[in-house]
Design a protein around this motif. Structure first.
Motif, PDB file in Angstrom:
ATOM      1  N   LEU A 232       0.816  -1.224  -0.098  1.00 30.48           N
ATOM      2  CA  LEU A 232      -0.066   0.021   0.098  1.00 30.48           C
ATOM      3  C   LEU A 232       0.810   1.263  -0.022  1.00 30.48           C
ATOM      4  N   SER A 237       1.049  -0.194  -5.910  1.00 23.73           N
ATOM      5  CA  SER A 237      -0.291   0.191  -5.482  1.00 23.73           C
ATOM      6  C   SER A 237      -0.993   1.502  -5.890  1.00 23.73           C
ATOM      7  N   MET A 240      -4.368   2.521  -6.435  1.00 24.67           N
ATOM      8  CA  MET A 240      -5.495   2.034  -5.544  1.00 24.67           C
ATOM      9  C   MET A 240      -5.610   2.895  -4.320  1.00 24.67           C
TER      10      MET A 240
END
Length: 255
Positions: A232, A237, A240
């Motif tokens: 993350l 990512s 995202m």
């Protein structure tokens, strides 16, 4: 835990972690440092021994700043101190929390205010300061939530309320901060067996019952949160945001 993935964009990155000297937070500090990142963290208890351990392991020390995350001015000051030491903030990890057990009847207004200050207010104002620091260069904010509210667990209603709030806050801030290329995601662990959990809450009966709910029949360890957090945090990512990623061995489902 052996490093299983490398994220080159985290090498040299400035990382700030709340509660980064113990429990899950200590594993995260270790994991980011293994990627070559520069880590600053705040914690209430003295973390000198942990800092020395990290320096021996990685050849450099994380920046430990002793303080209370519920003191918003102090929290902001430590985040600025970390940026001065390590450069512009790239990743904020809101990890520190307190899941003290309590019933509805036992809770007082002062206890409620304290629980929200630790578990939600500090997250909000850390996000506010991170957004200010990331305004020009973008970055990633990771808010640790919990599956406890998704399960509808009893035994700590002020805590589950705060964690539901963390997920809602994450989604709103992702929308607000997206135009500045700041990503905001939540990570919802299952029951991670830190030493505190083992000492205070983890009875054999409860452990067996929870393992029975998991698809994967192995208890979660603090180290299991490292790779998901690194993902993350990194450009892996990059598209995202506004998500709540569950890492619980398969207890709850989303979507």
């Amino acid at each position: 835990m052996e490093q299983i993935a490398t994220f080159p964009d985290l090498n040299g990155a400035s990382i700030y972690i709340t509660g980064g000297g113990s429990g899950v937070g200590a594993s995260l500090t270790d994991g980011f440092m293994a990627q070559g990142a520069n880590v600053g963290f705040i914690g209430r208890s003295d973390a000198s021994a942990f800092v020395a351990e990290m320096e021996a392991k990685h050849g450099r020390a994380p920046l430990f700043m002793q303080g209370d995350i519920t003191d918003t001015d102090q929290l902001r000051a430590t985040m600025m101190q970390a940026a001065e030491a390590h450069g512009p903030l790239k990743v904020l990890v809101n990890n520190a929390a307190n899941d003290q057990r309590h019933t509805l009847e036992e809770a007082t207004p002062d206890f409620w205010d304290w629980m929200q200050a630790v578990n939600l207010k500090a997250y909000f104002f850390a996000c506010q300061e991170a957004a200010r620091q990331m305004a020009e260069n973008g970055g990633s904010i990771i808010n640790f939530s919990s599956i406890s509210y998704m399960m509808g667990n009893a035994g700590y209603p002020a805590y589950t309320t705060a964690n539901a709030g963390i997920t809602g806050m994450t989604r709103s801030l992702a929308r607000e901060l997206g135009p500045q290329n700041i990503r905001v995601n939540a990570l919802a662990p299952g029951w991670v067996l830190t030493q505190k959990q083992l000492d205070q809450w983890a009875t054999p009966e409860d452990l067996a019952a929870h393992l029975g709910r998991q698809c994967l029949k192995e208890h979660l360890a603090p180290e299991d949160m490292i790779a998901p957090t690194l993902f993350l945090a990194s450009e892996a990512s990059r598209m995202m945001t506004g998500q709540c990623m569950v890492v619980d061995g398969g207890v709850v489902t989303t979507g």
